[in-house]
Motif scaffolding. Structure first.
Motif, PDB file in Angstrom:
ATOM      1  N   UNK A  49      13.338  27.316  62.624  1.00 51.03           N
ATOM      2  CA  UNK A  49      13.676  28.583  63.266  1.00 51.03           C
ATOM      3  C   UNK A  49      12.734  29.658  62.756  1.00 51.03           C
ATOM      4  N   UNK A  50      12.184  30.442  63.673  1.00 49.33           N
ATOM      5  CA  UNK A  50      11.313  31.537  63.275  1.00 49.33           C
ATOM      6  C   UNK A  50      11.565  32.729  64.183  1.00 49.33           C
ATOM      7  N   UNK A  51      11.043  33.861  63.785  1.00 50.54           N
ATOM      8  CA  UNK A  51      11.145  35.068  64.605  1.00 50.54           C
ATOM      9  C   UNK A  51       9.788  35.744  64.615  1.00 50.54           C
ATOM     10  N   UNK A  52       9.523  36.616  65.574  1.00 52.82           N
ATOM     11  CA  UNK A  52       8.194  37.233  65.676  1.00 52.82           C
ATOM     12  C   UNK A  52       7.750  37.954  64.412  1.00 52.82           C
ATOM     13  N   UNK A  53       8.697  38.545  63.673  1.00 46.89           N
ATOM     14  CA  UNK A  53       8.322  39.271  62.455  1.00 46.89           C
ATOM     15  C   UNK A  53       8.891  38.641  61.189  1.00 46.89           C
ATOM     16  N   UNK A  54       9.528  37.493  61.306  1.00 46.07           N
ATOM     17  CA  UNK A  54      10.090  36.826  60.141  1.00 46.07           C
ATOM     18  C   UNK A  54      11.427  37.358  59.693  1.00 46.07           C
ATOM     19  N   UNK A  55      11.939  38.399  60.362  1.00 43.46           N
ATOM     20  CA  UNK A  55      13.204  39.017  59.963  1.00 43.46           C
ATOM     21  C   UNK A  55      14.379  38.292  60.597  1.00 43.46           C
ATOM     22  N   UNK A  56      15.588  38.485  60.046  1.00 46.91           N
ATOM     23  CA  UNK A  56      16.783  37.915  60.685  1.00 46.91           C
ATOM     24  C   UNK A  56      16.919  38.417  62.119  1.00 46.91           C
ATOM     25  N   UNK A  57      17.509  37.588  62.971  1.00 45.85           N
ATOM     26  CA  UNK A  57      17.634  37.915  64.394  1.00 45.85           C
ATOM     27  C   UNK A  57      19.103  37.860  64.790  1.00 45.85           C
ATOM     28  N   UNK A  58      19.560  38.901  65.467  1.00 49.48           N
ATOM     29  CA  UNK A  58      20.944  38.962  65.920  1.00 49.48           C
ATOM     30  C   UNK A  58      21.037  38.530  67.375  1.00 49.48           C
ATOM     31  N   UNK A  59      21.940  37.606  67.647  1.00 54.14           N
ATOM     32  CA  UNK A  59      22.146  37.107  69.007  1.00 54.14           C
ATOM     33  C   UNK A  59      22.962  38.110  69.814  1.00 54.14           C
ATOM     34  N   UNK A  60      23.079  37.853  71.100  1.00 54.74           N
ATOM     35  CA  UNK A  60      23.824  38.758  71.971  1.00 54.74           C
ATOM     36  C   UNK A  60      25.310  38.774  71.640  1.00 54.74           C
ATOM     37  N   UNK A  61      25.803  37.761  70.918  1.00 55.11           N
ATOM     38  CA  UNK A  61      27.219  37.733  70.534  1.00 55.11           C
ATOM     39  C   UNK A  61      27.470  38.406  69.183  1.00 55.11           C
ATOM     40  N   UNK A  62      26.420  38.988  68.590  1.00 57.98           N
ATOM     41  CA  UNK A  62      26.564  39.711  67.330  1.00 57.98           C
ATOM     42  C   UNK A  62      26.330  38.882  66.086  1.00 57.98           C
ATOM     43  N   UNK A  63      26.185  37.568  66.225  1.00 58.72           N
ATOM     44  CA  UNK A  63      25.920  36.714  65.065  1.00 58.72           C
ATOM     45  C   UNK A  63      24.433  36.764  64.720  1.00 58.72           C
ATOM     46  N   UNK A  64      24.134  36.729  63.426  1.00 63.77           N
ATOM     47  CA  UNK A  64      22.758  36.843  62.956  1.00 63.77           C
ATOM     48  C   UNK A  64      22.310  35.541  62.306  1.00 63.77           C
ATOM     49  N   UNK A  65      21.119  35.076  62.687  1.00 62.61           N
ATOM     50  CA  UNK A  65      20.524  33.890  62.078  1.00 62.61           C
ATOM     51  C   UNK A  65      19.327  34.306  61.234  1.00 62.61           C
ATOM     52  N   UNK A  66      19.105  33.556  60.158  1.00 62.04           N
ATOM     53  CA  UNK A  66      18.012  33.851  59.240  1.00 62.04           C
ATOM     54  C   UNK A  66      16.945  32.768  59.371  1.00 62.04           C
ATOM     55  N   UNK A  67      15.853  33.061  60.055  1.00 62.80           N
ATOM     56  CA  UNK A  67      14.798  32.056  60.220  1.00 62.80           C
ATOM     57  C   UNK A  67      14.064  31.813  58.911  1.00 62.80           C
ATOM     58  N   UNK A  68      13.250  30.755  58.894  1.00 59.03           N
ATOM     59  CA  UNK A  68      12.492  30.449  57.676  1.00 59.03           C
ATOM     60  C   UNK A  68      11.372  31.458  57.457  1.00 59.03           C
ATOM     61  N   UNK A  69      11.007  32.170  58.515  1.00 55.39           N
ATOM     62  CA  UNK A  69       9.929  33.143  58.380  1.00 55.39           C
ATOM     63  C   UNK A  69       9.370  33.526  59.726  1.00 55.39           C
ATOM     64  N   UNK A  70       8.110  33.949  59.708  1.00 58.73           N
ATOM     65  CA  UNK A  70       7.444  34.383  60.929  1.00 58.73           C
ATOM     66  C   UNK A  70       6.955  33.217  61.755  1.00 58.73           C
ATOM     67  N   UNK A  71       6.086  33.537  62.703  1.00 66.17           N
ATOM     68  CA  UNK A  71       5.648  32.535  63.664  1.00 66.17           C
ATOM     69  C   UNK A  71       4.870  31.392  63.034  1.00 66.17           C
ATOM     70  N   UNK A  72       4.219  31.640  61.921  1.00 63.83           N
ATOM     71  CA  UNK A  72       3.445  30.574  61.279  1.00 63.83           C
ATOM     72  C   UNK A  72       4.324  29.398  60.870  1.00 63.83           C
ATOM     73  N   UNK A  73       5.633  29.661  60.709  1.00 63.28           N
ATOM     74  CA  UNK A  73       6.538  28.592  60.326  1.00 63.28           C
ATOM     75  C   UNK A  73       6.689  27.524  61.383  1.00 63.28           C
ATOM     76  N   UNK A  74       6.341  27.854  62.641  1.00 60.09           N
ATOM     77  CA  UNK A  74       6.442  26.883  63.730  1.00 60.09           C
ATOM     78  C   UNK A  74       5.071  26.447  64.232  1.00 60.09           C
ATOM     79  N   UNK A  75       4.033  26.797  63.492  1.00 58.20           N
ATOM     80  CA  UNK A  75       2.672  26.570  63.983  1.00 58.20           C
ATOM     81  C   UNK A  75       2.281  25.099  64.002  1.00 58.20           C
ATOM     82  N   UNK A  76       2.914  24.255  63.151  1.00 58.18           N
ATOM     83  CA  UNK A  76       2.476  22.863  63.052  1.00 58.18           C
ATOM     84  C   UNK A  76       3.304  21.912  63.903  1.00 58.18           C
ATOM     85  N   UNK A  77       4.179  22.442  64.769  1.00 62.41           N
ATOM     86  CA  UNK A  77       5.008  21.589  65.603  1.00 62.41           C
ATOM     87  C   UNK A  77       4.289  21.132  66.853  1.00 62.41           C
ATOM     88  N   UNK A  78       4.912  20.163  67.538  1.00 63.06           N
ATOM     89  CA  UNK A  78       4.322  19.673  68.791  1.00 63.06           C
ATOM     90  C   UNK A  78       4.919  20.382  69.999  1.00 63.06           C
TER      91      UNK A  78
END
Length: 339
Positions: A49-78
């Protein structure tokens, strides 16, 4: 193509979370992967899980997820999955768009769930591809990206692009991918864990059928309503609607009064106003452009009808002061004249 035999196992998938993303669409995409690992006894899939700036992201239902970091965290996936939700047209992050384009050049499969198709389109990654988006956003998407082929399918997998209408449709998209990669037996075992009685294919409808939505099964009434839904920008006259369904205008009036407790004209108007509300909330179109897209001949008539139905003007719906809307419309007119 997304869904073909993975180049490596586990197949690594990066989920990019956009503020106000749809939690049900996101979890519906992730959970089939988790259960495929569990049912197979192997780590077939891994995700980040990542976000554009690496910060926690709040969903439309108000729950917040904490990604591992910024976009580089998903750079090595297929594969990369963009997860968004409400107000996607307001999200503007050029860094993300550039990063997605670079991932495409590396040969990464790129997809989206729910309204994420809007972000892929803005990045230019859906040009020449079929895509889909949540039914509530279809009209707005078509207005914003008229040259992109958007469908009403539950999901679309077109070469190295995959898009899903959202909600529980993401379950079916991933179950189909699991079946393509590891066989129907594993996909069925995962579906059984969900108590998901049938794996839908891409051609299944996003929305409930008209009879189920309206609680009405009269075939001629349903045929008229279908005509109305297909002709919101250029409304058909009452006589034409009746003739096309093999009814007289009196029979048409009687059917609407009996089953829907309103006149055909009123029902048609409500359909157009509901479409207008979606365009106001999901696009940056001016009020007059929204009015024209919904079959109104003038902004003043549209505003009156809108206020009478929703209890607020189109400008208040959008939270835009009248002066700001007027200034924007004037600027658009000047720009149009220079093109």
């Amino acid at each position: 193509m997304f869904g073909s035999t993975p180049r490596e196992v586990p197949q690594r998938i990066g989920f990019v979370l956009i503020p106000s993303f749809s939690m049900i669409a996101f979890t519906s995409a992730v959970e089939p992967l988790r259960l495929a690992n569990r049912a197979s006894g192997r780590e077939l899939y891994a995700w980040t899980l990542c976000s554009p700036d690496g910060a926690p992201v709040t969903a439309s239902n108000g729950m917040t997820l904490h990604p591992v970091g910024g976009l580089d965290g998903a750079a090595d996936g297929s594969a990369i999955v963009v997860c968004s939700g409400v107000d996607v047209h307001r999200f503007d992050n050029r860094h993300l768009l550039s990063w997605l384009r670079r991932a495409d050049r590396r040969g990464v499969d790129i997809g989206a769930v729910c309204t994420g198709s809007h972000i892929l389109a803005r990045a230019g990654l859906l040009d020449g591809y079929r895509c889909t988006i949540h039914w509530e956003n279809l009209a707005a998407f078509a207005e914003d990206f008229p040259d992109i082929e958007v469908t009403t399918e539950l999901f679309e997998i077109d070469r190295n692009r995959f898009t899903c209408s959202g909600g529980t449709g993401a379950i079916d998209m991933m179950l189909n991918v699991i079946a393509m990669q590891y066989g129907h037996e594993l996909a069925a075992a995962v579906a059984d864990q969900f108590m998901h009685e049938r794996i839908r294919d891409q051609h299944d409808h996003q929305r409930m059928s008209l009879p189920a939505r309206l609680g009405v099964r009269h075939p001629k009434l349903l045929a008229v309503i279908d005509q109305m839904e297909q002709n919101l920008e250029e409304p058909l006259g009452r006589g034409q609607l009746a003739r096309n369904a093999g009814l007289s205008t009196r029979q048409l009036e009687r059917l609407f009064r009996k089953y829907l407790n309103r006149s055909p004209a009123r029902y048609y108007l409500e359909l157009r106003l509901n479409k207008a509300r979606l365009l106001l909330l999901q696009t940056n179109m001016s009020v007059i452009d929204v009015a024209l897209a919904c079959g109104f001949v003038s902004a003043s008539h549209f505003s009156k009808c809108y206020r009478d139905f929703f209890g607020r003007t189109p400008r208040k719906e959008r939270g835009l002061p009248p002066a700001a809307e007027t200034a924007r419309a004037a600027a658009e007119a000047v720009a149009a004249g220079g093109r």
